[in-house]
Design a protein around this motif. Structure first.
Motif, PDB file in Angstrom:
ATOM      1  N   VAL A 149      47.572   2.390  55.836  1.00  0.00           N
ATOM      2  CA  VAL A 149      48.585   2.473  55.833  1.00  0.00           C
ATOM      3  C   VAL A 149      49.485   2.980  56.651  1.00  0.00           C
ATOM      4  O   VAL A 149      49.331   4.324  57.115  1.00  0.00           O
ATOM      5  N   ASN A 152      36.708   6.315  54.347  1.00  0.00           N
ATOM      6  CA  ASN A 152      37.684   6.205  52.689  1.00  0.00           C
ATOM      7  C   ASN A 152      36.825   5.125  51.983  1.00  0.00           C
ATOM      8  O   ASN A 152      36.425   4.411  52.401  1.00  0.00           O
ATOM      9  N   PRO A 153      36.971   6.028  50.603  1.00  0.00           N
ATOM     10  CA  PRO A 153      35.901   5.119  49.691  1.00  0.00           C
ATOM     11  C   PRO A 153      35.922   4.372  49.498  1.00  0.00           C
ATOM     12  O   PRO A 153      35.354   3.235  48.641  1.00  0.00           O
ATOM     13  N   ARG A 154      37.149   3.475  48.888  1.00  0.00           N
ATOM     14  CA  ARG A 154      37.616   2.001  49.067  1.00  0.00           C
ATOM     15  C   ARG A 154      37.503   0.849  50.271  1.00  0.00           C
ATOM     16  O   ARG A 154      37.269  -0.216  50.196  1.00  0.00           O
ATOM     17  N   LYS A 185      32.008   5.187  53.557  1.00  0.00           N
ATOM     18  CA  LYS A 185      32.865   5.363  51.647  1.00  0.00           C
ATOM     19  C   LYS A 185      32.810   7.057  51.922  1.00  0.00           C
ATOM     20  O   LYS A 185      33.628   7.383  51.644  1.00  0.00           O
ATOM     21  N   TYR A 186      31.377   7.471  52.132  1.00  0.00           N
ATOM     22  CA  TYR A 186      31.695   9.077  52.463  1.00  0.00           C
ATOM     23  C   TYR A 186      30.872   9.647  53.996  1.00  0.00           C
ATOM     24  O   TYR A 186      30.375   8.458  55.252  1.00  0.00           O
ATOM     25  N   PHE A 220      42.635  14.085  53.444  1.00  0.00           N
ATOM     26  CA  PHE A 220      42.841  13.917  52.200  1.00  0.00           C
ATOM     27  C   PHE A 220      44.100  14.709  51.367  1.00  0.00           C
ATOM     28  O   PHE A 220      44.360  15.690  51.856  1.00  0.00           O
ATOM     29  N   PRO A 221      44.571  14.408  49.846  1.00  0.00           N
ATOM     30  CA  PRO A 221      44.998  15.422  49.514  1.00  0.00           C
ATOM     31  C   PRO A 221      44.448  16.496  49.096  1.00  0.00           C
ATOM     32  O   PRO A 221      42.936  16.871  49.145  1.00  0.00           O
ATOM     33  N   SER A 268      43.849  18.588  46.923  1.00  0.00           N
ATOM     34  CA  SER A 268      42.935  19.007  45.893  1.00  0.00           C
ATOM     35  C   SER A 268      41.144  18.574  45.795  1.00  0.00           C
ATOM     36  O   SER A 268      40.074  18.752  45.602  1.00  0.00           O
ATOM     37  N   VAL A 269      41.055  17.576  47.344  1.00  0.00           N
ATOM     38  CA  VAL A 269      39.522  16.891  46.770  1.00  0.00           C
ATOM     39  C   VAL A 269      39.415  17.400  48.660  1.00  0.00           C
ATOM     40  O   VAL A 269      38.187  17.241  49.337  1.00  0.00           O
ATOM     41  N   ARG A 329      35.381  19.296  48.498  1.00  0.00           N
ATOM     42  CA  ARG A 329      34.914  18.214  48.490  1.00  0.00           C
ATOM     43  C   ARG A 329      34.001  17.639  49.761  1.00  0.00           C
ATOM     44  O   ARG A 329      32.868  16.975  49.872  1.00  0.00           O
ATOM     45  N   ALA A 330      34.987  16.983  50.598  1.00  0.00           N
ATOM     46  CA  ALA A 330      35.534  16.667  52.163  1.00  0.00           C
ATOM     47  C   ALA A 330      34.811  17.519  52.835  1.00  0.00           C
ATOM     48  O   ALA A 330      33.719  17.617  53.660  1.00  0.00           O
ATOM     49  N   GLN A 389      30.718  18.299  52.064  1.00  0.00           N
ATOM     50  CA  GLN A 389      29.891  17.272  53.182  1.00  0.00           C
ATOM     51  C   GLN A 389      29.897  17.105  54.021  1.00  0.00           C
ATOM     52  O   GLN A 389      29.105  16.303  55.131  1.00  0.00           O
ATOM     53  N   PHE A 414      38.871  10.894  45.985  1.00  0.00           N
ATOM     54  CA  PHE A 414      37.292  11.743  46.675  1.00  0.00           C
ATOM     55  C   PHE A 414      36.713  10.322  47.107  1.00  0.00           C
ATOM     56  O   PHE A 414      36.203   9.941  47.919  1.00  0.00           O
ATOM     57  N   ASP A 415      36.250   9.987  45.672  1.00  0.00           N
ATOM     58  CA  ASP A 415      35.234   8.404  45.143  1.00  0.00           C
ATOM     59  C   ASP A 415      35.768   7.304  45.021  1.00  0.00           C
ATOM     60  O   ASP A 415      35.236   6.163  45.756  1.00  0.00           O
TER      61      ASP A 415
END
Lengths: 710, 79
Positions: free
Chosen positions: A29, A54-56, A67-68, A83-84, A86-87, A90-91, A94, B33-34
């Protein structure tokens, strides 16, 4: 440097010069932070490989997406997390698993939003430490490196700036974008451009140490909203200045004095956070700027021109008024108008019209064209009495603006002396200004604005030539004695040390305290006064009374035993009339020192810079004029002496107008001892020595009254 | 409604909003994330859950839920 700082320095090299970059959380986007960062990296033509994560999505901008981050099979040097919040943990985790050492976390939603965000930020720090990673951010605009070896635009700024030798570091991301726009309009380039946001991991201190060795950077600009490690910042700036001779310019917002109002001591009330910040910056050699314009005015002088060797300038102008305005400001900034030598004067007589003013400021007259500017500039620049030129132009109908700009550029190119310019006006002079900017000749829209940059570059040049001494560490002090008095009172829940206790603390650091004793009865008062010799000063001593004068608790000029005994009873009665429920420990009797000058010394603990020492002249000078100076401890002898000379009323101590020259060395000694006390007893929150009575040269000084807040 | 049924409906809703296959959605998957939900899609998910289960959720708390299992538990508290 700590182990983590060493790691940051190493990882910052990877961060600025990555061979592969993953944008974690990017999307397709346009007009969104995750989307634009990826586009900006591509458009800047990064000297490396880019991986969208991007996961999608299977691809973003025709580039294969993952994806990761751990799915990328090749090594990745730098990850940019968008990422926002909240995650982000996790990012980052990784990224650690993937072996990435340098990370930029753009995302907001951390410390700046409160407790929950702070918790998230702490998690990020823990993850980074676990994997030996370093990260910039969170909550930042990103990082730009214009070096062709990298060409990294890991930011969501609209522009990729021109290459230059100025590094700009900012705690505010929004200011970064404004600065980029401002700089582009003035043809100012950057080496590195960093928005470091919440500085949760990599701080401005780490960035200063990195830039110290960065060959592409000549000048460092820093915008700060809060200073979390004042001494660390001062040390880093000092190291950068001393070791790499790069100036550090800081714009620090928040020039308020809140916090000072709650202070009990004089030092506490006079040492507002901004005054301390000013003093600390000066002490470290940092040039403080008030706004973006002033910062870049000074920066371009450093970036483009040689440093001046002295304060002697020549002003060349085609208009009298601006010449005078510039002269006024130059004098205010500590510059002087050079006196031209005979040869220069002869040259001017030959080449300038008889109506021209051939004395400094040189007025080449309104109808001057490029040839006249050339004659005046070459004459002045070759004069050994001149160490810099300020050239002013106002656009008359015959003024060949572009030719004059070219002429200035040519002369500046071959000159080893700095040349600054001011083409006054806007529309008519715009092409001339562009020529100057193209050739990197500092240009200022107002002629007076040339003076501060000249003074700042001169200050810096002198600073780099000075040898900074180490603070003296006195060995004739009894640190344990001072600490035990402080600890004993803290244990008893007392935070105010009245004079008889405070005097023992400063005495432990060998500050000369006026002979004194505490009397607990009328008779004892008479006996003590007799033993000290007359006149004496008698003061009430109580943990409950901070301002003794206010409750009639001080009597001066007590001249006999009978008077001392009477005064003892009188003080107690006067105090009791004004304060009920006050516990009086006794009456403090001290020898009254006569014939000296009263000065004030103090200590305050500042949340950003630690222990700060204050000096000022006593009496109304401190009360009304607030004529005081500050330094962050530890303080060397040079700094102590400069503190004394810095106050406006210093001449009162130096023997002005037939006054005695006072013992300056003994004040400097007292300042250094106080500095050591402040460093070694950090429990002291505020301390006042008011007054310190200074006798004439060679006769020393005496502490006449002290109070300490712990 | 039994939990397995709630979970099935949650996955169906997510698949519809994020335009992905239900089979791609694991129980512990994180929406952002996923599964790659952006902030707009996260809001759409909340609205879709409300419609699907005919409930009205507390927005602030709903935004904190980011996994399938978390969503099942949260929605179940409204049923």
């Amino acid at each position: 440097m700590t182990k983590r700082s060493d790691l940051h320095k190493k990882n910052l090299q990877t961060l600025f010069y990555p061979k592969s970059v993953a944008v974690v959380g990017t999307n397709k986007v346009k007009g969104t932070v995750p989307g634009d960062i990826f586009t900006n990296i591509l458009q800047a033509d990064l000297n490396g490989i880019i991986y969208p994560v991007n996961p999608r999505e299977t691809h973003i901008g025709s580039v294969k997406a993952y994806k990761y981050v751990i799915d990328i099979s090749d090594p990745v040097d730098l990850a940019i997390i968008v990422f926002p919040s909240s995650v982000c943990d996790r990012a980052l985790e990784q990224c650690g698993e993937k072996g990435i050492k340098a990370v930029i976390i753009i995302s907001a939603g951390f410390k700046e939003i409160g407790e929950k965000g702070l918790e998230r930020e702490e998690q990020l720090k823990a993850i980074a430490e676990k994997w030996d990673m370093s990260f910039i951010g969170p909550n930042c605009l990103g990082v730009i490196n214009t070096d062709p070896a990298s060409r990294l635009n890991a930011s969501f700024a609209r522009k990729f700036p021109a290459e230059g030798n100025i590094a700009f570091l900012s705690q505010s991301g929004a200011l970064c974008t404004a600065v980029l726009d401002y700089a582009q309009a003035r043809n100012i380039g950057f080496s590195k451009f960093v928005s470091f946001g919440n500085k949760a991991d990599i701080s401005e201190i780490d960035l200063l140490y990195y830039l110290m060795d960065d060959e592409k950077t000549k000048v460092i600009l820093l915008y700060l909203e809060e200073i979390s490690d004042g001494p660390g910042l001062m040390k880093a700036a000092k190291d950068v200045i001393e070791k790499s001779h790069k100036p550090v310019l800081i714009m620090k917002s928040g020039r308020t004095s809140e916090g000072a109002s709650a202070a009990v001591s004089h030092t506490g009330s006079l040492a507002g956070s901004d005054e301390i910040c000013d003093a600390a910056f000066r002490q470290a050699g940092i040039i403080r700027c008030d706004n973006v314009e002033e910062m870049f005015n000074i920066a371009i002088a450093f970036a483009y021109q040689p440093l001046p060797k002295s304060e002697k300038i020549a002003i060349i102008t085609n208009a009298g008024g601006p010449g005078v305005l510039t002269t006024d400001r130059a004098i205010k900034e500590g510059l002087t108008l050079a006196e031209f030598n005979e040869e220069t004067t002869k040259k001017f007589i030959r080449s300038l019209p008889s109506t021209a003013n051939i004395k400094n400021p040189v007025d080449v007259i309104g109808d001057a064209r490029a040839d006249r500017y050339h004659a005046a500039m070459t004459g002045a620049i070759l004069d050994e009495n001149v160490d810099g030129l300020l050239v002013i132009l106002t656009p008359q109908s015959m003024t060949d603006i572009e030719k004059i700009a070219e002429e200035i550029s040519k002369i500046a190119f071959s000159s080893k002396k700095p040349i600054y310019t001011s083409f006054m006006g806007e529309a008519d002079v715009s092409t001339g200004i562009k020529i100057l900017q193209k050739h990197h000749i500092p240009h200022y829209s107002l002629p007076e604005a040339m003076c501060k940059p000249f003074a700042s570059t001169l200050f810096f040049n002198k600073l780099t030539q000075q040898k900074i001494g180490d603070p003296v560490v006195f060995t004739d002090v009894d640190k344990d004695a001072a600490l035990s008095i402080i600890e004993e009172n803290l244990k008893a829940g007392k935070t105010y040390l009245p004079e008889y206790k405070a005097a023992k603390v400063v005495q432990a650091y060998n500050l000369p305290v006026v002979p004194n004793e505490l009397a607990k009865s009328e008779k004892e008062a008479g006996k003590i006064a007799d033993s000290l010799g007359y006149p004496v000063v008698m003061k009430v001593m109580s943990d409950d009374i901070v301002h003794k004068f206010d409750v009639k608790g001080v009597v001066l000029n007590v001249n006999s035993r009978e008077e001392a005994e009477k005064t003892y009873t009188q003080i107690i009665s006067d105090v009791n009339k004004r304060m009920t429920d006050v516990k009086i420990d006794g009456i403090h009797i001290a020898k009254q020192v006569e014939g000296g000058t009263e000065v004030i010394l103090g200590i305050k603990r500042d949340p950003s810079f630690g222990s700060v020492v204050m000096f000022g002249l006593g009496g109304i000078f401190v009360e009304i004029f607030k004529d005081v100076s500050f330094r962050v401890a530890p303080i060397d002898k040079e700094s102590a002496l400069s503190m004394i000379k810095e106050i406006q009323s210093s001449e009162m101590l130096m023997g002005a107008r037939g006054r005695m020259t006072m013992d300056i060395d003994s004040i400097a000694d007292a300042i250094m001892r106080l500095s050591q006390l402040a460093m070694e007893c950090p429990e002291i929150k505020e301390l006042d020595i008011n007054p310190l009575i200074v006798l004439k040269e060679g006769k020393g000084c005496f502490v006449a009254d002290t109070k300490i807040i712990i | 409604m039994e939990l397995p049924e709630v979970k099935k409906k949650v996955k169906k809703t997510i698949a519809k909003v994020l335009e992905i296959e239900e089979s791609e959605i694991s129980d512990n998957a994180n929406f952002i994330f996923d599964l790659g939900a952006d902030s707009m899609q996260s809001m759409l998910l909340i609205a879709a859950f409300e419609e699907e289960f005919d409930i009205e959720m507390e927005l602030e708390k709903a935004q904190e839920v980011q996994t399938i299992n978390g969503a099942v538990e949260f929605i179940n508290s409204y049923l």
